[in-house]
Design a protein around this motif. Structure first.
Motif, short mmCIF file in Angstrom:
data_model
loop_
_atom_site.label_atom_id
_atom_site.label_comp_id
_atom_site.label_asym_id
_atom_site.label_seq_id
_atom_site.Cartn_x
_atom_site.Cartn_y
_atom_site.Cartn_z
N THR A 39 0.81 -1.21 0.00
CA THR A 39 0.00 0.00 0.00
C THR A 39 0.84 1.26 0.00
OG1 THR A 39 -0.17 -0.18 2.39
CG2 THR A 39 -1.97 -1.09 1.09
N THR A 40 1.81 1.35 0.90
CA THR A 40 2.65 2.53 1.00
C THR A 40 4.09 2.21 0.65
OG1 THR A 40 1.23 3.36 2.75
CG2 THR A 40 3.36 4.41 2.51
N ASN B 122 6.93 -0.09 -0.96
CA ASN B 122 7.09 -1.08 -2.02
C ASN B 122 8.56 -1.19 -2.35
OD1 ASN B 122 4.15 -1.64 -3.06
ND2 ASN B 122 4.29 0.55 -2.70
N ASN C 226 1.58 -0.66 -6.00
CA ASN C 226 1.45 0.79 -6.02
C ASN C 226 2.69 1.36 -6.72
OD1 ASN C 226 1.30 3.49 -5.51
ND2 ASN C 226 1.15 3.31 -3.30
N LYS C 227 2.61 1.56 -8.02
CA LYS C 227 3.76 1.96 -8.82
C LYS C 227 4.30 3.34 -8.44
CE LYS C 227 3.61 -1.47 -12.02
NZ LYS C 227 2.63 -2.34 -11.54
N LYS C 228 3.51 4.10 -7.74
CA LYS C 228 3.91 5.45 -7.35
C LYS C 228 5.06 5.43 -6.35
CE LYS C 228 1.54 9.56 -5.71
NZ LYS C 228 0.26 10.05 -5.27
N ASN C 229 5.13 4.42 -5.52
CA ASN C 229 6.12 4.34 -4.45
C ASN C 229 6.95 3.07 -4.52
OD1 ASN C 229 5.32 6.79 -3.12
ND2 ASN C 229 3.48 5.70 -2.49
#
Length: 185
Positions: free
Chosen positions: A132-133, A135, A168-171
């Protein structure tokens, strides 16, 4: 059982057989198909460490563990060791044909490291699932926390690193040796 004494001293020797390879391929059948459970699970590496960290010494004596499977897509701190504490050392080991899958903090040797990782070789496939946060995934270690004294020295990785399409590709922090070296030397 190393989980009973996380501060002990361990060596891989006679178990490795005459060719220096410990066959761990049967771990794919352990725990209902989930495989091996990491030594020294620890808690969230961003939180205060607890007493479930591996703080001992593991010396592979330059032997290999082949075919270790750990399919824990809902678990943090996935690797042979979940979380190595500041006093912990893992050294002189080859982990070949790994098959690891974890939620986050995924590494061949350890999901997270505050200790010393030295002279390690890794190969196989490591997969990061839908964290989730956080990665983080690396061939040797997933994460070395902020303000940690963790070291990774004389290690190399030939494992394939896969970030799940659900992650979550953002992090995402992915690397051949370490996913995130926040406090490394």
């Amino acid at each position: 059982n190393m989980d009973k004494n996380l501060s002990g001293k361990y060596m891989l020797n006679s178990d490795a057989g005459s060719n220096g390879i410990l066959d761990a391929t049967d771990t794919k059948n352990w725990n209902g198909g989930l495989g091996f459970y990491p030594v020294g699970e620890g808690n969230d590496p961003t939180q205060t460490p607890d007493t479930t960290l591996f703080t001992g010494t593991f010396d592979g004596l330059n032997f290999a563990i082949d075919g270790l499977t750990e399919l824990r897509p809902a678990l943090r701190n996935v690797g042979l060791f979940g979380y190595i504490g500041a006093a912990g050392t893992v050294q002189n080991l080859e982990l070949s044909n790994l098959n690891l899958d974890g939620l986050d903090y995924v590494g061949g040797v350890a999901g997270a490291n505050r200790g010393k990782i030295f002279n390690i070789k890794t190969s196989g496939t490591l997969t990061l699932e839908a964290g989730t946060t956080y990665n983080m995934i690396g061939g040797v270690v997933g994460y070395i926390p902020e303000s940690a004294s963790g070291t990774v020295d004389q290690c190399y990785n030939k494992a394939t690193i896969i970030v799940s399409k659900n992650a979550n590709k953002k992090n995402v922090f992915a690397g051949g040796i370490c996913g995130e070296l926040y406090g490394a030397k």
